[in-house]
Design an enzyme around this catalytic site. Structure first.
Site, mmCIF file in Angstrom:
data_model
loop_
_atom_site.group_PDB
_atom_site.id
_atom_site.type_symbol
_atom_site.label_atom_id
_atom_site.label_comp_id
_atom_site.label_asym_id
_atom_site.label_seq_id
_atom_site.Cartn_x
_atom_site.Cartn_y
_atom_site.Cartn_z
ATOM 1 N N ASN A 103 -10.073 -0.425 0.239
ATOM 2 C CA ASN A 103 -8.605 -0.441 0.203
ATOM 3 C C ASN A 103 -7.942 -0.839 -1.363
ATOM 4 O O ASN A 103 -8.265 -2.030 -1.480
ATOM 5 C CB ASN A 103 -8.049 -1.182 1.345
ATOM 6 C CG ASN A 103 -6.644 -1.138 1.733
ATOM 7 O OD1 ASN A 103 -6.088 -0.644 0.631
ATOM 8 N ND2 ASN A 103 -6.011 -1.562 2.333
ATOM 9 N N CYS B 87 0.637 -1.164 -0.104
ATOM 10 C CA CYS B 87 -0.095 -0.031 -0.083
ATOM 11 C C CYS B 87 0.744 1.211 -0.107
ATOM 12 O O CYS B 87 0.561 2.213 -0.264
ATOM 13 C CB CYS B 87 -0.946 -0.162 1.115
ATOM 14 S SG CYS B 87 -1.976 -1.517 1.498
ATOM 15 N N HIS C 249 -3.423 6.763 3.313
ATOM 16 C CA HIS C 249 -3.902 5.655 2.765
ATOM 17 C C HIS C 249 -5.296 5.418 3.371
ATOM 18 O O HIS C 249 -5.828 5.768 4.268
ATOM 19 C CB HIS C 249 -2.968 4.683 3.254
ATOM 20 C CG HIS C 249 -3.281 3.027 2.701
ATOM 21 N ND1 HIS C 249 -3.783 2.931 1.644
ATOM 22 C CD2 HIS C 249 -3.332 2.101 3.235
ATOM 23 C CE1 HIS C 249 -3.945 1.560 1.554
ATOM 24 N NE2 HIS C 249 -3.889 1.245 2.596
HETATM 25 O O1 UT7 Z 1 -3.598 -1.656 3.665
HETATM 26 C C1 UT7 Z 1 -2.777 -2.126 4.706
HETATM 27 C C2 UT7 Z 1 -3.002 -1.693 5.771
HETATM 28 N N1 UT7 Z 1 -4.356 -2.314 6.199
HETATM 29 C C3 UT7 Z 1 -4.960 -2.083 7.585
HETATM 30 O O2 UT7 Z 1 -4.395 -1.479 7.925
HETATM 31 C C4 UT7 Z 1 -6.179 -2.712 8.068
HETATM 32 C C5 UT7 Z 1 -5.906 -2.944 9.357
HETATM 33 N N2 UT7 Z 1 -6.976 -3.516 10.060
HETATM 34 C C6 UT7 Z 1 -8.144 -3.179 10.318
HETATM 35 O O3 UT7 Z 1 -8.659 -2.338 9.463
HETATM 36 C C7 UT7 Z 1 -9.251 -3.789 11.470
HETATM 37 O O4 UT7 Z 1 -8.307 -4.689 12.102
HETATM 38 C C8 UT7 Z 1 -10.320 -4.696 10.785
HETATM 39 C C9 UT7 Z 1 -11.116 -3.837 9.816
HETATM 40 C C10 UT7 Z 1 -9.604 -5.809 9.633
HETATM 41 C C11 UT7 Z 1 -10.852 -5.780 11.658
HETATM 42 O O5 UT7 Z 1 -11.630 -4.816 12.776
HETATM 43 P P1 UT7 Z 1 -11.382 -4.986 14.064
HETATM 44 O O6 UT7 Z 1 -12.036 -4.125 14.820
HETATM 45 O O7 UT7 Z 1 -9.764 -4.911 14.288
HETATM 46 O O8 UT7 Z 1 -11.984 -6.202 14.434
HETATM 47 P P2 UT7 Z 1 -11.194 -7.742 14.992
HETATM 48 O O9 UT7 Z 1 -10.350 -8.282 13.793
HETATM 49 O O10 UT7 Z 1 -10.934 -7.454 16.059
HETATM 50 O O11 UT7 Z 1 -12.700 -8.664 14.786
HETATM 51 C C12 UT7 Z 1 -13.613 -8.234 15.823
HETATM 52 C C13 UT7 Z 1 -14.685 -9.570 15.592
HETATM 53 C C14 UT7 Z 1 -14.322 -10.866 15.557
HETATM 54 O O12 UT7 Z 1 -15.297 -11.647 16.173
HETATM 55 P P3 UT7 Z 1 -14.971 -12.116 17.777
HETATM 56 O O13 UT7 Z 1 -13.450 -13.014 17.638
HETATM 57 O O14 UT7 Z 1 -14.699 -10.865 18.391
HETATM 58 O O15 UT7 Z 1 -16.135 -13.046 18.020
HETATM 59 C C15 UT7 Z 1 -13.977 -11.368 14.050
HETATM 60 O O16 UT7 Z 1 -14.570 -12.537 13.931
HETATM 61 O O17 UT7 Z 1 -15.308 -9.250 14.416
HETATM 62 C C16 UT7 Z 1 -15.502 -10.614 13.624
HETATM 63 N N3 UT7 Z 1 -15.249 -10.135 11.990
HETATM 64 C C17 UT7 Z 1 -16.389 -9.790 11.177
HETATM 65 N N4 UT7 Z 1 -17.811 -9.813 11.558
HETATM 66 C C18 UT7 Z 1 -18.558 -9.386 10.616
HETATM 67 C C19 UT7 Z 1 -14.250 -10.124 11.292
HETATM 68 N N5 UT7 Z 1 -14.497 -9.661 10.317
HETATM 69 C C20 UT7 Z 1 -15.797 -9.529 10.110
HETATM 70 C C21 UT7 Z 1 -17.076 -9.062 9.103
HETATM 71 N N6 UT7 Z 1 -17.996 -9.276 9.396
HETATM 72 N N7 UT7 Z 1 -16.548 -9.081 7.954
#
Ligand code: UT7
Length: 336
Positions: free
Chosen positions: A293, A123, A263
């Protein structure tokens, strides 16, 4: 042969004289994704800010999108293909391992005098490429350089993995860089990397370390894998740190900035960065709600949109700040 203009001359300023972008026609909404994986619009919109993304057609390659963005940038700059000395194309989704996608774009846009190569910085690629281009122009090696950030992430997304498939889209952005007498331009750039964090965001298979074979194909190693929460933390920390450094290098304060173009990975990352830099969100370019993204293309598409919608006036200070796999990051201050 590309002419070498190198000489023992003083350093020159480098201006962005034109921008362009292209996104594919097909729109994939959060509602479309609800039919593919266990997710919902509320989760995606509230956790990321993304509402829809563009998906390239099956027969639309990275070089096709890149060429369209490049032609738009050339039109904006008022230049022809023959005037381009160098093409630097940033992508993690090249058409092929060989030849470079930059060479394929060269043919598509008729820039046959140019030297061409790809770079890989995920990215962060577009800003890395801008910095490389500006070094070539500053040193009098080349006069006119086409920089492209492009990715067809839909080709390396695992459409069964809800942790990643809701985040990404396809697109291309381009800029023409040239020395302009008395012109404004790139004032300072900082780039950084941390290979110790390489596993947080990667495509584990398909390269020389792990070629895809009939035996391992079921492991689906040729798709993006990300530890989202850890990546998020490193993104905020490094974007803020490098932005502060580059502002310091430029002798500016964040209150001097007319526009910040970050970004486009997650609205929560963008908000956290803006808050820590003390920049109100109204001065921050956000379009991830429409495009998701798009990796190397994201900041390039946002720059083009900011340019075409008049968000930057001549003389304005603009901060570009990126973060991605590697891990890599970069910040640039440009006087528009
Ligand atoms: O381009 C390079 C740079 N990229 C980034 O900077 C991306 C950085 N990361 C992020 O943007 C975020 O971490 C995400 C958007 C990927 C995830 O958000 P989060 O608030 O960090 O969520 P998480 O990964 O901690 O997941 C929270 C919950 C999980 O469930 P449990 O374990 O709490 O039961 C996931 O399984 O949300 C669940 N989950 C979803 N639920 C519905 C993960 N993806 C989804 C989804 N829909 N698509």
């Amino acid at each position: 042969m590309t002419p070498q203009i190198k000489a023992n001359l003083p350093k020159r300023t480098v201006s962005i004289i034109g921008t362009g972008s292209y996104v594919p026609e097909k729109v994939m909404t959060n509602a479309d994704l609800e039919k593919m994986v266990e997710t919902n619009d509320e989760w995606i919109a509230s956790r990321t800010g993304i509402r829809e993304r563009r998906i390239a057609a099956k027969d639309e390659a990275t070089s096709d999108m890149a060429a369209k963005a490049a032609l738009a940038a050339m039109e904006d700059a008022g230049i022809k293909g023959e005037e381009i000395d160098l093409i630097i194309l940033a992508t993690i989704t090249p058409d092929h391992f060989m030849p470079s996608t930059a060479c394929l774009v060269q043919t598509k846009i008729g820039a046959m005098r140019a030297a061409c190569f790809d770079i890989s910085a995920a990215c962060s690629g577009f800003l890395y490429a801008i910095e490389i281009a500006q070094q070539f122009i500053t040193s009098h090696t080349y006069n006119t350089i086409l920089v492209i950030g492009v990715d067809k992430l839909s080709s390396i997304v695992n459409w069964k993995d809800r942790n990643t498939c809701v985040l990404f889209g396809d697109g291309a952005g381009a800029a023409i860089l040239r020395h302009r007498a008395h012109g404004h331009g790139v004032i300072a750039t900082r780039m950084g990397s941390n290979g110790n964090l390489a596993d947080l965001l990667s495509v584990p298979g398909g390269g020389s370390a792990c070629p895809i074979t009939a035996e391992n194909a079921h492991l689906e190693l040729n798709y993006i894998k990300m530890e989202g929460r850890e990546t998020f933390k490193h993104a905020v920390t490094n974007m803020v740190e490098s932005a502060k450094q580059v502002l310091d290098d430029a002798g500016l304060k964040s209150s001097d900035l007319a526009c910040v173009i970050p970004h486009q990975a997650n609205l929560r990352i963008i908000s956290a960065v803006a808050e820590r830099l003390d920049v109100p969100l109204e001065r921050v370019m956000v379009n991830l709600d429409r495009f998701g993204n798009t990796s190397a293309a994201a900041v390039a598409i946002a720059l083009d949109e900011a340019n075409r919608t008049g968000r930057m006036k001549v003389g304005d200070y603009v901060l570009l700040v990126v973060f991605g796999g590697g891990m890599t990051w970069a910040s640039s201050v440009i006087q528009w």
